[in-house]
Write an enzyme that holds these catalytic residues in place. Structure first.
Site, PDB file in Angstrom:
ATOM      1  N   ASN A   1       6.505   3.034   3.445  1.00 51.51           N
ATOM      2  CA  ASN A   1       7.274   3.107   4.687  1.00 51.51           C
ATOM      3  C   ASN A   1       8.532   2.246   4.621  1.00 51.51           C
ATOM      4  OD1 ASN A   1       5.372   4.800   5.863  1.00 51.51           O
ATOM      5  ND2 ASN A   1       4.321   3.146   6.948  1.00 51.51           N
TER       6      ASN A   1
ATOM      7  N   PHE B   1     -11.376   4.812   6.028  1.00 50.45           N
ATOM      8  CA  PHE B   1     -10.266   4.471   5.132  1.00 50.45           C
ATOM      9  C   PHE B   1     -10.790   4.399   3.709  1.00 50.45           C
ATOM     10  CE2 PHE B   1      -7.531   1.501   2.788  1.00 50.45           C
ATOM     11  CZ  PHE B   1      -6.323   2.173   2.925  1.00 50.45           C
TER      12      PHE B   1
ATOM     13  N   ASN C   1       3.757 -10.263  13.203  1.00 53.90           N
ATOM     14  CA  ASN C   1       3.972 -10.080  14.628  1.00 53.90           C
ATOM     15  C   ASN C   1       3.376 -11.284  15.358  1.00 53.90           C
ATOM     16  OD1 ASN C   1       1.158  -9.613  15.033  1.00 53.90           O
ATOM     17  ND2 ASN C   1       1.413  -7.421  14.670  1.00 53.90           N
TER      18      ASN C   1
ATOM     19  N   GLN D   1      -3.948  -7.237   6.362  1.00 56.58           N
ATOM     20  CA  GLN D   1      -4.993  -7.907   5.581  1.00 56.58           C
ATOM     21  C   GLN D   1      -5.390  -9.253   6.181  1.00 56.58           C
ATOM     22  OE1 GLN D   1      -6.917  -6.766   3.599  1.00 56.58           O
ATOM     23  NE2 GLN D   1      -6.027  -5.247   2.237  1.00 56.58           N
TER      24      GLN D   1
ATOM     25  N   ASP E   1       7.093  -1.814   9.876  1.00 57.32           N
ATOM     26  CA  ASP E   1       7.614  -1.532   8.535  1.00 57.32           C
ATOM     27  C   ASP E   1       9.104  -1.202   8.598  1.00 57.32           C
ATOM     28  OD1 ASP E   1       5.000  -1.823   7.646  1.00 57.32           O
ATOM     29  OD2 ASP E   1       4.599   0.330   7.740  1.00 57.32           O
TER      30      ASP E   1
ATOM     31  N   SER F   1       0.803  -1.214   0.000  1.00 63.05           N
ATOM     32  CA  SER F   1       0.000   0.000   0.000  1.00 63.05           C
ATOM     33  C   SER F   1       0.839   1.267   0.000  1.00 63.05           C
ATOM     34  CB  SER F   1      -0.941   0.010   1.208  1.00 63.05           C
ATOM     35  OG  SER F   1      -0.200   0.006   2.420  1.00 63.05           O
TER      36      SER F   1
ATOM     37  N   ASP G   1      -2.113   9.649   5.712  1.00 63.68           N
ATOM     38  CA  ASP G   1      -2.951   9.685   6.906  1.00 63.68           C
ATOM     39  C   ASP G   1      -3.285  11.135   7.224  1.00 63.68           C
ATOM     40  OD1 ASP G   1      -2.555   6.963   7.055  1.00 63.68           O
ATOM     41  OD2 ASP G   1      -1.006   7.081   8.592  1.00 63.68           O
TER      42      ASP G   1
ATOM     43  N   THR H   1       7.966 -10.638  14.965  1.00 67.44           N
ATOM     44  CA  THR H   1       8.332  -9.543  15.863  1.00 67.44           C
ATOM     45  C   THR H   1       7.510  -9.658  17.141  1.00 67.44           C
ATOM     46  OG1 THR H   1       6.744  -8.099  14.730  1.00 67.44           O
ATOM     47  CG2 THR H   1       9.045  -7.990  14.022  1.00 67.44           C
ATOM     48  N   LEU H   2       8.151  -9.311  18.271  1.00 69.37           N
ATOM     49  CA  LEU H   2       7.565  -9.507  19.590  1.00 69.37           C
ATOM     50  C   LEU H   2       7.437  -8.198  20.361  1.00 69.37           C
ATOM     51  CD1 LEU H   2       9.740 -12.634  20.530  1.00 69.37           C
ATOM     52  CD2 LEU H   2       7.478 -12.639  19.441  1.00 69.37           C
TER      53      LEU H   2
END
Length: 327
Positions: A52, A116, A195, A173, A257, A8, A12, A223-224
């Protein structure tokens, strides 16, 4: 070899309302709701997962190829990204739709009213990777991030057909995808990003166990948050690393990101998975300490100092040669 980052592209629009939404709502009249709020502040921030990530890669001296769809209003955003080392020459520009936009108003209690608009993002399904590769060169990886679901699926299937190594990163998504779509998006990926919550969602929706997922992807990187990162490989011991040290957290948007950007940059440097995760964690620290997903800055020496502070001199020694070109 190049990195194609598909996903994407968005802006924002974030507003602040000084009162409380609840004071303007009449509960027994919600079916006739018509309200307007005079806001105090407006911030317009650049975003979108692919943009990003590309910005982060550019900050580390990698020139990624941004693959996505935007509107004619993308001109200023394009200029910003190109100034920061991103190849935007293959972004599809819609003739009829604006760039995707998130519009959100927040009151002092944290309540939000948001919308959105996907806009041009829905045209990602019209993008073919083959012509891009012909011009940009063979991809080291094609990362397929959150985007128009049909576009994500098209890119994934094309990677399989053409033999492009791809990275699955469905992220946002996942909540809107069924198990069949998720299975088709991740099966055969060289690497799967998620994540911890998303990892559990992938297992639940696909019906695959953690071991079965590893049978279908080369590497799974999870990722944590403040606890760092876990890397799993079939038949290998897990790699678990802490987050960067002494992070003054301010705003978490875009942290994932940035981690991916740092990880991919280090993979391109061929310094191994452990170093890749460490570089990703340090880049993520800059984002979480900044308001906005693409507002952070650093010098090579500052970045290297944070690598050494968090992960030691050996890590810094491995990373240093790749940062010298940025000086």
């Amino acid at each position: 070899m190049c990195l194609l980052i598909a996903g994407s592209i968005a802006t924002d629009h974030l507003m602040t309302f000084g009162g409380k939404f609840r004071d303007s709502l009449v509960v027994d009249q919600l079916d006739k709701l018509s309200v307007s709020f005079l806001v105090d502040e407006l911030e317009i921030r650049r975003g979108g997962v692919a943009a990003n990530m590309c910005f982060g890669l550019g900050q580390l001296g990698i020139r990624p190829v941004l693959v996505g769809a935007a509107g004619e209003d993308f001109a200023e955003y394009r200029s910003w990204l190109e100034r920061h080392g991103v190849d935007c020459s293959h972004v599809r520009i819609s003739d009829t739709r604006h760039t995707a936009r998130f519009v959100c108003t927040t009151d002092p209690t944290g309540a939000q009213i948001a919308s959105f608009y996907p806009g041009a993002m829905s045209e990602a399904r019209l993008i073919e990777l083959g012509p891009i590769v012909t011009q940009a060169g063979p991809p080291e990886y094609v990362l397929i991030g959150a985007d128009d679901p049909d576009g994500m699926l098209r890119h994934t299937e094309e990677c399989r057909q053409r033999g492009y190594p791809f990275i699955a990163d469905p992220s946002q998504q996942l909540a809107f995808s069924d198990g069949d779509l998720i299975r088709r998006l991740i099966d055969g990926a060289a690497l799967l990003f998620s994540n911890e919550y998303e990892s559990a969602m992938i297992e639940q929706k696909t019906g695959w166990s953690g071991a079965e997922i590893l049978d279908r992807v080369g590497v799974q990187v999870t990722t944590l948050g403040k606890d760092g990162v876990r890397i799993l490989r079939r038949g290998e011991e897990p790699i678990e690393l802490p987050a960067a040290k002494d992070v003054a957290a301010l705003e978490p948007t875009g942290v994932g990101d940035a981690f991916r950007a740092g990880f991919l940059a280090a993979l391109s440097w061929d310094v191994g998975l452990e170093r890749a995760a460490q570089v990703g964690c340090v880049l993520a620290a800059y984002v979480v300490e900044t308001v906005g997903t693409q507002e952070y800055t650093f010098t090579p020496s500052q970045f290297l100092a944070r690598v050494e502070h968090s992960y030691g001199s050996l890590a810094a020694d491995d990373v240093a040669p790749h940062l010298k070109a940025l000086a």
